[in-house]
Design a protein around this motif. Structure first.
Motif, PDB file in Angstrom:
ATOM      1  N   ARG A 176     -19.619  15.519  13.856  1.00 11.75           N
ATOM      2  CA  ARG A 176     -20.665  14.560  14.229  1.00 11.75           C
ATOM      3  C   ARG A 176     -22.047  15.041  13.775  1.00 11.75           C
ATOM      4  NH1 ARG A 176     -16.372  11.850  15.125  1.00 11.75           N
ATOM      5  NH2 ARG A 176     -16.311  10.326  16.795  1.00 11.75           N
ATOM      6  N   LEU A 177     -22.091  16.002  12.863  1.00 10.78           N
ATOM      7  CA  LEU A 177     -23.339  16.535  12.333  1.00 10.78           C
ATOM      8  C   LEU A 177     -23.403  16.322  10.834  1.00 10.78           C
ATOM      9  CD1 LEU A 177     -23.393  19.968  14.212  1.00 10.78           C
ATOM     10  CD2 LEU A 177     -24.759  17.940  14.775  1.00 10.78           C
ATOM     11  N   GLY A 178     -24.613  16.074  10.316  1.00  9.83           N
ATOM     12  CA  GLY A 178     -24.740  15.875   8.882  1.00  9.83           C
ATOM     13  C   GLY A 178     -26.182  15.885   8.445  1.00  9.83           C
ATOM     14  N   ILE A 179     -26.395  15.523   7.190  1.00 11.23           N
ATOM     15  CA  ILE A 179     -27.735  15.363   6.645  1.00 11.23           C
ATOM     16  C   ILE A 179     -28.000  13.864   6.526  1.00 11.23           C
ATOM     17  CG2 ILE A 179     -27.787  17.602   5.496  1.00 11.23           C
ATOM     18  CD1 ILE A 179     -26.960  16.223   2.905  1.00 11.23           C
ATOM     19  N   PRO A 180     -29.226  13.459   6.191  1.00 10.43           N
ATOM     20  CA  PRO A 180     -29.527  12.017   6.193  1.00 10.43           C
ATOM     21  C   PRO A 180     -28.555  11.152   5.404  1.00 10.43           C
ATOM     22  CG  PRO A 180     -31.560  13.251   6.035  1.00 10.43           C
ATOM     23  CD  PRO A 180     -30.458  14.271   5.964  1.00 10.43           C
ATOM     24  N   ILE A 181     -28.182  11.580   4.199  1.00  8.74           N
ATOM     25  CA  ILE A 181     -27.349  10.698   3.377  1.00  8.74           C
ATOM     26  C   ILE A 181     -25.907  10.650   3.866  1.00  8.74           C
ATOM     27  CG2 ILE A 181     -26.782  12.464   1.639  1.00  8.74           C
ATOM     28  CD1 ILE A 181     -27.059  10.145  -0.458  1.00  8.74           C
ATOM     29  N   SER A 182     -25.363  11.765   4.329  1.00  7.20           N
ATOM     30  CA  SER A 182     -23.971  11.744   4.793  1.00  7.20           C
ATOM     31  C   SER A 182     -23.833  10.968   6.102  1.00  7.20           C
ATOM     32  CB  SER A 182     -23.426  13.171   4.953  1.00  7.20           C
ATOM     33  OG  SER A 182     -24.148  13.891   5.929  1.00  7.20           O
ATOM     34  N   LEU A 183     -24.807  11.088   6.986  1.00 11.27           N
ATOM     35  CA  LEU A 183     -24.793  10.299   8.216  1.00 11.27           C
ATOM     36  C   LEU A 183     -24.970   8.817   7.901  1.00 11.27           C
ATOM     37  CD1 LEU A 183     -26.979  12.671  10.400  1.00 11.27           C
ATOM     38  CD2 LEU A 183     -24.557  12.171  10.774  1.00 11.27           C
ATOM     39  N   SER A 184     -25.808   8.528   6.911  1.00 12.30           N
ATOM     40  CA  SER A 184     -25.980   7.133   6.486  1.00 12.30           C
ATOM     41  C   SER A 184     -24.669   6.560   5.961  1.00 12.30           C
ATOM     42  CB  SER A 184     -27.058   7.043   5.402  1.00 12.30           C
ATOM     43  OG  SER A 184     -28.327   7.370   5.911  1.00 12.30           O
ATOM     44  N   VAL A 185     -23.904   7.379   5.252  1.00 12.51           N
ATOM     45  CA  VAL A 185     -22.610   6.942   4.736  1.00 12.51           C
ATOM     46  C   VAL A 185     -21.687   6.531   5.881  1.00 12.51           C
ATOM     47  CG1 VAL A 185     -20.460   7.789   3.696  1.00 12.51           C
ATOM     48  CG2 VAL A 185     -22.640   8.147   2.524  1.00 12.51           C
ATOM     49  N   VAL A 186     -21.664   7.312   6.954  1.00 11.16           N
ATOM     50  CA  VAL A 186     -20.817   6.965   8.098  1.00 11.16           C
ATOM     51  C   VAL A 186     -21.242   5.625   8.683  1.00 11.16           C
ATOM     52  CG1 VAL A 186     -20.009   7.679  10.377  1.00 11.16           C
ATOM     53  CG2 VAL A 186     -20.370   9.404   8.604  1.00 11.16           C
ATOM     54  N   TYR A 187     -22.538   5.432   8.848  1.00 17.54           N
ATOM     55  CA  TYR A 187     -23.052   4.144   9.333  1.00 17.54           C
ATOM     56  C   TYR A 187     -22.613   3.013   8.405  1.00 17.54           C
ATOM     57  CZ  TYR A 187     -26.452   5.779  12.909  1.00 17.54           C
ATOM     58  OH  TYR A 187     -27.067   6.293  14.022  1.00 17.54           O
ATOM     59  N   LEU A 188     -22.742   3.237   7.090  1.00 17.78           N
ATOM     60  CA  LEU A 188     -22.395   2.197   6.117  1.00 17.78           C
ATOM     61  C   LEU A 188     -20.919   1.840   6.170  1.00 17.78           C
ATOM     62  CD1 LEU A 188     -24.522   3.382   3.066  1.00 17.78           C
ATOM     63  CD2 LEU A 188     -24.796   1.223   4.294  1.00 17.78           C
ATOM     64  N   LEU A 189     -20.060   2.836   6.327  1.00 21.80           N
ATOM     65  CA  LEU A 189     -18.617   2.574   6.358  1.00 21.80           C
ATOM     66  C   LEU A 189     -18.216   1.827   7.626  1.00 21.80           C
ATOM     67  CD1 LEU A 189     -17.212   5.922   4.878  1.00 21.80           C
ATOM     68  CD2 LEU A 189     -17.585   3.732   3.721  1.00 21.80           C
ATOM     69  N   VAL A 190     -18.902   2.130   8.723  1.00 28.77           N
ATOM     70  CA  VAL A 190     -18.665   1.372   9.964  1.00 28.77           C
ATOM     71  C   VAL A 190     -19.203  -0.044   9.807  1.00 28.77           C
ATOM     72  CG1 VAL A 190     -19.300   1.179  12.404  1.00 28.77           C
ATOM     73  CG2 VAL A 190     -18.613   3.404  11.465  1.00 28.77           C
ATOM     74  N   ALA A 191     -20.413  -0.167   9.262  1.00 26.40           N
ATOM     75  CA  ALA A 191     -21.038  -1.485   9.073  1.00 26.40           C
ATOM     76  C   ALA A 191     -20.207  -2.365   8.147  1.00 26.40           C
ATOM     77  CB  ALA A 191     -22.452  -1.314   8.510  1.00 26.40           C
ATOM     78  N   GLN A 192     -19.603  -1.746   7.149  1.00 27.57           N
ATOM     79  CA  GLN A 192     -18.763  -2.492   6.210  1.00 27.57           C
ATOM     80  C   GLN A 192     -17.598  -3.144   6.935  1.00 27.57           C
ATOM     81  OE1 GLN A 192     -16.660  -0.232   3.064  1.00 27.57           O
ATOM     82  NE2 GLN A 192     -17.804  -1.469   1.613  1.00 27.57           N
ATOM     83  N   ARG A 193     -17.038  -2.448   7.889  1.00 31.75           N
ATOM     84  CA  ARG A 193     -15.918  -2.985   8.671  1.00 31.75           C
ATOM     85  C   ARG A 193     -16.353  -4.149   9.549  1.00 31.75           C
ATOM     86  NH1 ARG A 193     -14.413   1.899   7.071  1.00 31.75           N
ATOM     87  NH2 ARG A 193     -12.231   2.592   7.288  1.00 31.75           N
ATOM     88  N   LEU A 194     -17.637  -4.170   9.883  1.00 30.95           N
ATOM     89  CA  LEU A 194     -18.168  -5.206  10.760  1.00 30.95           C
ATOM     90  C   LEU A 194     -18.835  -6.345   9.989  1.00 30.95           C
ATOM     91  CD1 LEU A 194     -19.778  -2.747  13.321  1.00 30.95           C
ATOM     92  CD2 LEU A 194     -17.783  -4.201  13.765  1.00 30.95           C
ATOM     93  N   GLY A 195     -18.929  -6.200   8.674  1.00 34.50           N
ATOM     94  CA  GLY A 195     -19.571  -7.225   7.860  1.00 34.50           C
ATOM     95  C   GLY A 195     -21.075  -7.284   8.031  1.00 34.50           C
TER      96      GLY A 195
END
Length: 297
Positions: A176-195
């Protein structure tokens, strides 16, 4: 795993190619390994795929060749990404960050990553349903950030920012730890599932997200717990760090540009740590991303 788990994966094809490799002259062996790598879907753990080879002798050979096959599979995916270029979607983002993650964690299991992303997206979707009577875009973003930070605990690794694990999706999902871009990637992959209309923003020094719908716009900083920012604040950040206010810093980031940035981050870390083998591996894949030549593969 089973042959029917992935319609495009046929263990018998891998077995035949391994036999071809066994009897092929030296100059053809590399080409056959590239074929094997291209026949194994990125979602499948490499070791599990090779364990599907029925012939015991060829199965042992396949295990001995695992690191080479992994390298060719990575190069194949990276090369395909350069052919797609800077597309305005993230259909290939999950594949690419999983592939990049396998450099640091060769035995990672994509099923674990997918399970976590699906679970988080389901939780957010349930909260959206609970607020369906008055669910605005602003509330969607607030719920997204609340779940990602307050419930799931995704936050910047301030204590150990230069840990290479901060750039590998498998480790970011686990820690659950990362840098700005890797954490952003997690958000994006979740957001993608939600449209959700969520995009990366290639701000210098600090990668951000932007949410853009017809009625709502905001920047999101996953590194600091999903805090919401306006453009004025972002512009002041640029000025404070010696950057001019340019529209190019606020454009939507493509998968290609994001993977390049993640590779450059890793390259600097491994270079500073004097981890030569990993530095060379990342450099090799970054060169693929930065070249349009068909000779790079």
């Amino acid at each position: 795993m089973g042959q029917n788990s992935f319609p495009d994966f046929y263990p018998d094809d891998i077995t035949r190619l391994l036999y071809d490799w066994e009897v092929a002259p030296t100059e053809k062996k590399r080409f056959i390994l590239k074929l094997i790598a291209s026949r194994i879907p990125w979602q499948i753990q490499l070791e599990s795929a090779l364990d599907e080879v029925k012939d015991p002798y060829l199965r042992v050979q396949a295990r001995n060749l695992k690191s080479e096959i992994l390298r060719h599979r990575l190069r194949h995916s990276f090369f395909k990404l350069t052919l797609r270029g800077n597309t305005n979607h993230y259909k290939d983002l999950e594949e690419m960050v999983v592939q990049l993650s396998s450099i640091g964690f060769p035995d990672q299991n994509y099923a674990e990553i997918k399970h976590e992303l699906d679970r988080i997206a389901l939780r957010i979707s349930e909260l959206y349903d609970d607020h369906s009577g008055y669910l605005t875009d602003e509330l969607k973003v607030q719920i997204l950030c609340q779940v990602m930070f307050q419930e799931e605990g995704f936050v910047g690794n301030i204590q150990n920012y230069n840990d290479p694990g901060n750039s590998y999706l498998f480790q970011v999902i686990k820690s659950r730890l990362g840098i700005p871009i890797s954490l952003s990637v997690v958000y994006l992959l979740v957001a993608q599932r939600l449209g959700l209309p969520l995009y990366g923003t290639n701000l210098p020094l600090h990668f951000l997200l932007q949410y853009e719908s017809d009625g709502y716009f905001t920047y999101i900083d996953p590194f600091h717990g999903g805090v919401l920012l306006d453009k004025f604040t972002c512009e002041k950040f640029l000025e404070a760090n010696g950057y001019s206010n340019s529209p190019k810093y606020f454009t939507k980031a493509s998968t290609l540009s994001m993977i390049k940035r993640m590779c450059r981050n890793l390259l600097h870390i491994y270079r500073d740590n004097q981890t030569k083998e990993m530095e060379n591996m990342i450099k090799d894949h970054l060169q693929i991303l930065e070249s349009r030549s068909t000779h790079v593969e």
